[in-house]
Design an enzyme around this catalytic site. Sequence first.
Site, short mmCIF file in Angstrom:
data_model
loop_
_atom_site.label_atom_id
_atom_site.label_comp_id
_atom_site.label_asym_id
_atom_site.label_seq_id
_atom_site.Cartn_x
_atom_site.Cartn_y
_atom_site.Cartn_z
N GLY A 14 8.00 5.71 -4.01
CA GLY A 14 7.05 6.81 -4.68
C GLY A 14 7.62 7.43 -5.86
O GLY A 14 6.81 8.01 -6.01
N SER A 15 9.00 7.33 -6.40
CA SER A 15 9.32 8.01 -7.54
C SER A 15 8.60 7.29 -9.11
O SER A 15 8.08 8.49 -9.54
CB SER A 15 10.71 7.33 -8.00
OG SER A 15 10.72 6.47 -8.32
N ASN A 16 7.69 6.18 -8.68
CA ASN A 16 7.11 6.31 -10.12
C ASN A 16 5.66 6.97 -9.88
O ASN A 16 5.34 7.65 -10.69
CB ASN A 16 6.93 4.84 -10.79
CG ASN A 16 7.95 3.88 -10.75
OD1 ASN A 16 7.88 4.12 -12.11
ND2 ASN A 16 8.58 3.32 -10.32
N MET A 92 3.97 -2.94 -2.25
CA MET A 92 4.45 -4.63 -3.05
C MET A 92 3.96 -6.02 -1.56
O MET A 92 4.24 -6.41 -0.56
CB MET A 92 6.17 -4.84 -1.56
CG MET A 92 7.28 -2.94 -1.67
SD MET A 92 7.87 -3.76 -4.06
CE MET A 92 8.85 -5.21 -3.68
N ARG A 93 2.97 -5.80 -1.67
CA ARG A 93 2.10 -6.43 -1.47
C ARG A 93 1.25 -7.83 -2.64
O ARG A 93 1.00 -6.82 -3.22
CB ARG A 93 0.50 -5.82 -0.59
CG ARG A 93 1.46 -5.48 0.70
CD ARG A 93 0.89 -5.81 1.72
NE ARG A 93 1.43 -5.42 3.00
CZ ARG A 93 2.35 -6.28 4.01
NH1 ARG A 93 1.80 -7.44 4.44
NH2 ARG A 93 2.71 -5.58 4.71
N ILE A 94 0.66 -8.65 -2.51
CA ILE A 94 0.67 -9.60 -3.33
C ILE A 94 -1.38 -9.11 -2.88
O ILE A 94 -2.16 -9.62 -1.98
CB ILE A 94 0.52 -10.96 -3.59
CG1 ILE A 94 2.31 -10.98 -3.70
CG2 ILE A 94 -0.04 -11.78 -4.14
CD1 ILE A 94 2.88 -12.48 -3.29
N HIS A 111 6.92 -3.48 -13.21
CA HIS A 111 7.29 -4.43 -12.28
C HIS A 111 9.09 -4.26 -13.40
O HIS A 111 9.29 -4.16 -14.65
CB HIS A 111 7.75 -6.58 -12.72
CG HIS A 111 7.90 -6.74 -12.12
ND1 HIS A 111 7.92 -7.50 -10.57
CD2 HIS A 111 9.53 -7.58 -12.68
CE1 HIS A 111 9.18 -8.04 -10.73
NE2 HIS A 111 9.60 -8.33 -11.84
N GLU A 176 11.88 2.96 -16.42
CA GLU A 176 10.16 2.57 -15.63
C GLU A 176 9.88 4.01 -15.77
O GLU A 176 8.37 4.58 -15.78
CB GLU A 176 10.68 2.20 -14.31
CG GLU A 176 10.89 1.33 -14.36
CD GLU A 176 10.71 0.72 -12.68
OE1 GLU A 176 9.76 0.78 -11.58
OE2 GLU A 176 11.65 0.20 -11.94
C1 GRF Z 1 10.38 0.26 -9.27
O1 GRF Z 1 11.43 0.09 -9.47
C2 GRF Z 1 8.93 -0.72 -9.53
O2 GRF Z 1 9.79 -1.57 -10.48
C3 GRF Z 1 8.59 -1.71 -8.20
O3 GRF Z 1 9.51 -0.74 -7.11
C4 GRF Z 1 9.85 0.02 -7.67
C5 GRF Z 1 9.09 1.03 -6.62
O4 GRF Z 1 10.16 2.00 -6.25
N1 GRF Z 1 8.17 -2.44 -8.57
P1 GRF Z 1 9.47 3.88 -6.67
O5 GRF Z 1 9.08 3.43 -5.09
O6 GRF Z 1 7.99 4.26 -7.86
O7 GRF Z 1 10.50 5.00 -6.73
#
Ligand code: GRF
Length: 204
Positions: A14-16, A92-94, A111, A176
């Site tokens: 969840g860092s994003n 991580m799911r399509i 991505h 990101e």
């Molecule tokens: C990130 O590198 C994002 O680009 C990819 O999965 C990772 C998720 O990281 N889809 P976080 O959970 O946001 O830390």
Amino acid sequence: MSKHILGILCSGRGSNMQSILAAIKSGQIKAEVGIVLTDKPEARALAVARENGIKSICINRKECKDQQDFEEQLVAELRNAGVTLVVLAGFMRILSPYFVGEFRHQILNIHPSLLPSFGGAHAHRDVLAYGTKVSGCTIHFVDEGMDHGPIILQDTVPVLENDTEETLAARVLEKEHILYPRAIELYVDGKLELVGERHVRIKN
Ligand code: GRF
């Protein structure tokens, strides 16, 4: 104009999501988060949401009848929270055409490579195996294809000779955390225009 309501979907760290929450707090993104959804009970994103006073729910994929059942539950929670923009942040799911159709042109994904190169779950490993000198990250609208929809923003990082998956991932992740908030800011400010099927024009 009423405020956009974000629904953030995460599977892990969840860092994003944290960088998006920080950008909302600072006033860069003029929106609120209505709900955080995860598919895994152990996702750290759940705790992060809770700490920030945001409603968070785990819809455990393993406990759902099938993908349709899982996605119907996601859609119901997103609708219930009044979500106007779905943000996939390490989800991580399509998602099937059903889900994409429910929120057409209202789903963003990040991505960790320069799409259309190195889509899929092992972008950094694949970049290192191929030997490209540059990598980066991409924010795009989600359509029915995997890592395929119209590209909104990209940024690059160098690939260094002694990089490992971890060092490359860390360098990309820094980008990101800047790029995703910027793309969401453009979306909520009404600055993104889809031209045809593939092109995103950024209005002044
Ligand atoms: C990130 O590198 C994002 O680009 C990819 O999965 C990772 C998720 O990281 N889809 P976080 O959970 O946001 O830390």
